[in-house]
Design a protein around this motif. Structure first.
Motif, short mmCIF file in Angstrom:
data_model
loop_
_atom_site.label_atom_id
_atom_site.label_comp_id
_atom_site.label_asym_id
_atom_site.label_seq_id
_atom_site.Cartn_x
_atom_site.Cartn_y
_atom_site.Cartn_z
N THR A 57 2.24 4.75 1.28
CA THR A 57 1.16 3.96 1.86
C THR A 57 -0.19 4.27 1.22
O THR A 57 -0.41 5.35 0.66
N ASN A 58 -1.07 3.30 1.34
CA ASN A 58 -2.43 3.43 0.83
C ASN A 58 -3.35 2.69 1.80
O ASN A 58 -2.99 1.61 2.27
N TYR A 59 -4.50 3.30 2.13
CA TYR A 59 -5.42 2.71 3.10
C TYR A 59 -6.84 2.65 2.55
O TYR A 59 -7.27 3.53 1.80
N ALA A 60 -7.57 1.64 2.96
CA ALA A 60 -9.00 1.61 2.70
C ALA A 60 -9.64 2.73 3.51
O ALA A 60 -9.20 3.05 4.62
N ASP A 61 -10.69 3.32 2.96
CA ASP A 61 -11.36 4.42 3.65
C ASP A 61 -11.84 4.02 5.04
O ASP A 61 -11.83 4.82 5.97
N SER A 62 -12.24 2.77 5.18
CA SER A 62 -12.81 2.30 6.44
C SER A 62 -11.81 2.25 7.58
O SER A 62 -12.20 2.16 8.75
N VAL A 63 -10.52 2.29 7.28
CA VAL A 63 -9.50 2.17 8.33
C VAL A 63 -8.63 3.40 8.46
O VAL A 63 -7.79 3.47 9.35
N LYS A 64 -8.82 4.37 7.57
CA LYS A 64 -8.00 5.58 7.63
C LYS A 64 -8.13 6.26 8.98
O LYS A 64 -9.24 6.42 9.50
N GLY A 65 -7.00 6.65 9.54
CA GLY A 65 -7.00 7.31 10.84
C GLY A 65 -6.97 6.36 12.01
O GLY A 65 -6.77 6.78 13.15
N ARG A 66 -7.20 5.07 11.76
CA ARG A 66 -7.20 4.07 12.84
C ARG A 66 -6.07 3.06 12.69
O ARG A 66 -5.51 2.60 13.68
N PHE A 67 -5.74 2.69 11.46
CA PHE A 67 -4.71 1.69 11.19
C PHE A 67 -3.48 2.36 10.60
O PHE A 67 -3.58 3.35 9.86
N THR A 68 -2.32 1.80 10.92
CA THR A 68 -1.06 2.29 10.36
C THR A 68 -0.22 1.11 9.89
O THR A 68 0.03 0.18 10.65
N ILE A 69 0.19 1.17 8.63
CA ILE A 69 1.05 0.13 8.07
C ILE A 69 2.47 0.64 8.04
O ILE A 69 2.72 1.83 7.79
N SER A 70 3.41 -0.25 8.33
CA SER A 70 4.82 0.11 8.27
C SER A 70 5.60 -1.14 7.88
O SER A 70 5.08 -2.25 7.91
N VAL A 74 14.95 -4.24 5.98
CA VAL A 74 16.10 -5.06 6.37
C VAL A 74 15.62 -6.42 6.90
O VAL A 74 16.15 -7.46 6.54
N LYS A 75 14.59 -6.37 7.73
CA LYS A 75 14.05 -7.61 8.31
C LYS A 75 13.05 -8.30 7.38
O LYS A 75 12.67 -9.45 7.64
N GLY A 76 12.61 -7.61 6.34
CA GLY A 76 11.60 -8.20 5.46
C GLY A 76 10.28 -8.39 6.17
O GLY A 76 9.59 -9.39 5.97
N THR A 77 9.91 -7.44 7.00
CA THR A 77 8.72 -7.55 7.82
C THR A 77 7.80 -6.36 7.59
O THR A 77 8.27 -5.23 7.43
N VAL A 78 6.51 -6.64 7.58
CA VAL A 78 5.51 -5.58 7.48
C VAL A 78 4.60 -5.68 8.70
O VAL A 78 4.33 -6.77 9.21
N TYR A 79 4.15 -4.52 9.19
CA TYR A 79 3.34 -4.45 10.39
C TYR A 79 2.03 -3.72 10.10
O TYR A 79 1.95 -2.89 9.18
N LEU A 80 1.03 -4.05 10.89
CA LEU A 80 -0.23 -3.30 10.82
C LEU A 80 -0.66 -3.00 12.25
O LEU A 80 -1.05 -3.91 12.99
N GLN A 81 -0.55 -1.74 12.63
CA GLN A 81 -1.01 -1.29 13.94
C GLN A 81 -2.47 -0.91 13.81
O GLN A 81 -2.82 -0.04 13.01
N MET A 82 -3.32 -1.57 14.57
CA MET A 82 -4.77 -1.36 14.47
C MET A 82 -5.27 -0.78 15.79
O MET A 82 -5.18 -1.45 16.83
N ASN A 83 -5.76 0.44 15.76
CA ASN A 83 -6.30 1.11 16.94
C ASN A 83 -7.78 1.37 16.76
O ASN A 83 -8.31 1.31 15.65
#
Length: 115
Positions: A57-70, A74-83
């Motif tokens: 994974t790689n994150y923009a500095d502005s979102v590090k520690g708050r957003f999580t990509i996964s 199998v499903k061909g799906t990407v998620y972005l959890q934004m806290n």
């Protein structure tokens, strides 16, 4: 051809959370990297987070520690959890996928964070 469809955007108060999803269809088996970009009014589109097929994974500095990509390969799906969302996170969020070296984009989903 790869078709990407995002979902999960909306209006949230500052400090809240949202989860974006992006489902790939078509030749999704060709996809390597996936990611999320965002574009605020009058601003250039910027990378928010990316994830390789192997999970790096790689994150923009502005979102590090708050957003999580996964992703679910199998499903061909990407998620972005934004806290801990901030008003400056307000933008249209676009899903991106790279398949055989070609970039594909979703239609975008609006995220609005009120103060």
């Amino acid at each position: 051809q790869v078709h990407l469809v995002e979902s999960g955007g909306g209006l949230v108060q500052a400090g809240g959370s949202l989860r974006l999803s992006c489902a790939a269809s078509g030749s999704s088996f060709t996809i390597n990297g996936m990611g999320w970009y965002r574009q605020a009014p009058g601003q250039q589109r910027e990378l928010v987070a990316s994830i390789s097929r192997g999970g790096n994974t790689n994150y923009a500095d502005s979102v590090k520690g708050r957003f999580t990509i996964s992703r679910d390969n199998v499903k061909g799906t990407v998620y972005l959890q934004m806290n801990s969302l901030k008003p400056e996170d307000t933008a249209v969020y676009y899903c991106n996928a790279i398949g055989l070296g070609y970039p594909y984009w979703g239609q975008g989903t609006q995220v609005t964070v009120s103060s």
